[in-house]
Scaffold this active site. Structure first.
Site, PDB file in Angstrom:
ATOM      1  N   ASP A  50       0.910  -1.197   0.086  1.00  0.00           N
ATOM      2  CA  ASP A  50      -0.055   0.036   0.003  1.00  0.00           C
ATOM      3  C   ASP A  50       0.718   1.266   0.037  1.00  0.00           C
ATOM      4  OD1 ASP A  50      -1.959  -1.999   0.142  1.00  0.00           O
ATOM      5  OD2 ASP A  50      -2.811  -1.022   2.095  1.00  0.00           O
ATOM      6  N   ASP A  88      -4.639  -0.654  -1.761  1.00  0.00           N
ATOM      7  CA  ASP A  88      -6.049  -0.622  -0.987  1.00  0.00           C
ATOM      8  C   ASP A  88      -6.840  -0.099  -1.989  1.00  0.00           C
ATOM      9  OD1 ASP A  88      -6.892  -1.270   1.533  1.00  0.00           O
ATOM     10  OD2 ASP A  88      -6.970   0.742   1.942  1.00  0.00           O
ATOM     11  N   HIS A  90     -10.929   0.659  -2.410  1.00  0.00           N
ATOM     12  CA  HIS A  90     -12.205   0.546  -1.931  1.00  0.00           C
ATOM     13  C   HIS A  90     -13.287   1.226  -2.925  1.00  0.00           C
ATOM     14  CE1 HIS A  90     -10.544  -0.621   1.759  1.00  0.00           C
ATOM     15  NE2 HIS A  90      -9.888   0.320   2.152  1.00  0.00           N
ATOM     16  N   HIS A  94     -17.903   2.496   1.075  1.00  0.00           N
ATOM     17  CA  HIS A  94     -17.139   1.228   1.850  1.00  0.00           C
ATOM     18  C   HIS A  94     -17.657   0.818   3.266  1.00  0.00           C
ATOM     19  CE1 HIS A  94     -14.066  -1.901   2.606  1.00  0.00           C
ATOM     20  NE2 HIS A  94     -14.550  -2.238   1.476  1.00  0.00           N
ATOM     21  N   HIS A 123     -11.166   6.574   2.107  1.00  0.00           N
ATOM     22  CA  HIS A 123      -9.735   6.547   1.669  1.00  0.00           C
ATOM     23  C   HIS A 123      -9.487   5.502   0.360  1.00  0.00           C
ATOM     24  CE1 HIS A 123      -9.823   3.371   4.398  1.00  0.00           C
ATOM     25  NE2 HIS A 123      -8.773   2.776   3.739  1.00  0.00           N
ATOM     26  N   LYS A 148      -6.981  -5.140  -2.997  1.00  0.00           N
ATOM     27  CA  LYS A 148      -7.620  -5.497  -1.952  1.00  0.00           C
ATOM     28  C   LYS A 148      -8.679  -4.672  -1.443  1.00  0.00           C
ATOM     29  CE  LYS A 148      -3.922  -4.414   0.952  1.00  0.00           C
ATOM     30  NZ  LYS A 148      -4.687  -3.313   1.778  1.00  0.00           N
ATOM     31  N   CYS A 193      -2.114  -2.957   7.518  1.00  0.00           N
ATOM     32  CA  CYS A 193      -2.016  -3.918   6.389  1.00  0.00           C
ATOM     33  C   CYS A 193      -0.729  -4.452   6.387  1.00  0.00           C
ATOM     34  CB  CYS A 193      -2.198  -2.940   5.002  1.00  0.00           C
ATOM     35  SG  CYS A 193      -3.982  -2.480   4.853  1.00  0.00           S
TER      36      CYS A 193
HETATM   37  C1  VGL Z   1      -4.603   0.548   5.848  1.00  0.00           C
HETATM   38  C2  VGL Z   1      -6.213   1.460   7.234  1.00  0.00           C
HETATM   39  C3  VGL Z   1      -7.434   1.088   6.368  1.00  0.00           C
HETATM   40  C4  VGL Z   1      -3.378   0.079   5.591  1.00  0.00           C
HETATM   41  C5  VGL Z   1      -5.550   0.278   4.859  1.00  0.00           C
HETATM   42  O1  VGL Z   1      -2.858   0.311   4.396  1.00  0.00           O
HETATM   43  O2  VGL Z   1      -2.650  -0.210   6.672  1.00  0.00           O
HETATM   44  N1  VGL Z   1      -4.944   0.946   7.149  1.00  0.00           N
HETATM   45  N2  VGL Z   1      -6.872   0.484   5.130  1.00  0.00           N
HETATM   46 ZN    ZN Z   2      -8.446   0.790   3.813  1.00  0.00          ZN
END
Ligand code: VGL
Ligand code: ZN
Length: 246
Positions: A50, A88, A90, A94, A123, A148, A193
């Site tokens: 990410d 990430d 979404h 979401h 996000h 994901k 993540c």
């Molecule tokens: C993440 C919070 C929400 C991450 C992703 O990449 O750690 N954290 N979505």
């Molecule tokens: Zn996320």
């Protein structure tokens, strides 16, 4: 037993013991025996979690110093023959967004069908500039990008399984089919993540190493210390970039 048979027997027993010992402590033992540092091999994969605009300063869910690790990740990646990136990704509205629930604020939690969900600011929405990989990330030889969290009703911190702990992203199958066995993790965020991916790598039978200085955490409410405790308990190894021969 004759002396010669006895000697052969002892030699074989000793070899078996050494092999068993190497099997439990490998691959680190093999690589480290060479030069004191871990040299990425053909069965090692770097998983870059990410590294997206949303998670660096200026993004929608900024991780402190999230941008600072990008040059280090670029350098580490050059030492790996195999690199996989995650994103990430979404939907609008979401299930992990606080804005989806009237009266809820980011960083509060709610209970969903699959367990407790931390609520986040909106996000990494599919197709937006915010969700793009950070442009300073330069890993042209990356083989795969796993997206994901793209299903509206379910989050997925992990690169391997969605938040229900059982819906696969396909990454286990990809790594197994490619003969990749040891997963090294870098990226964002350490306590979400990265941690969930590292623990799921263990769950799926891979060795997992988190390169701590090539990650940064969100650290909401003690989440960073808890994540390290959980990771170490799951057999994840905590290393630094200086432990790598890259
Ligand atoms: C993440 C919070 C929400 C991450 C992703 O990449 O750690 N954290 N979505
Ligand atoms: Zn996320």
């Amino acid at each position: 037993m004759k002396t010669r048979d006895r000697r052969e027997f002892l030699k074989e027993a000793a070899t078996a013991l050494i092999v068993a010992e190497l099997a439990t402590s490998a691959p680190a033992a093999f690589a480290q025996a060479a030069g004191g540092k871990l040299k990425p091999s053909a069965t090692d994969v770097l998983l870059v979690i990410d590294v997206q605009n949303c998670f660096v300063p200026g993004g929608t869910l900024p991780v402190k110093e999230g941008d600072a690790i990008v040059p280090l990740i670029n350098r580490i990646a050059r030492g790996f023959a195999h690199v996989v990136l995650t994103q990430d990704w979404h939907t609008p509205g979401h299930a992990s967004f606080a804005s989806t629930y009237p009266g809820k604020k980011p960083f509060e939690t709610i209970s969903l069908g699959y367990g407790t969900q931390v609520l986040w600011p909106d996000h990494c929405i599919q197709g937006t500039a915010d969700a793009e990989l950070v442009k300073e990330l330069k890993i042209p030889h990356a083989e795969l990008i796993i997206r994901k969290g793209y299903r509206k009703p379910i989050d997925s911190y992990s690169a391997f399984y969605e938040a229900d702990g059982k819906t696969p992203t396909g990454l286990v199958g990809y790594l197994r089919e490619r003969g990749l066995k040891q997963v090294f993790l870098v990226g964002l965020a350490t306590d979400f993540c990265v941690a969930w991916s590292a623990m799921d790598a263990r769950k799926a039978g891979f060795a997992a190493y988190v390169v701590e200085d090539a990650t940064r955490g969100i650290d909401a409410d003690g989440s960073l210390a808890k994540a390290w405790k959980d990771m170490l308990g799951a057999g994840v190894r905590r290393i630094q970039s200086t432990d790598l021969d890259v």
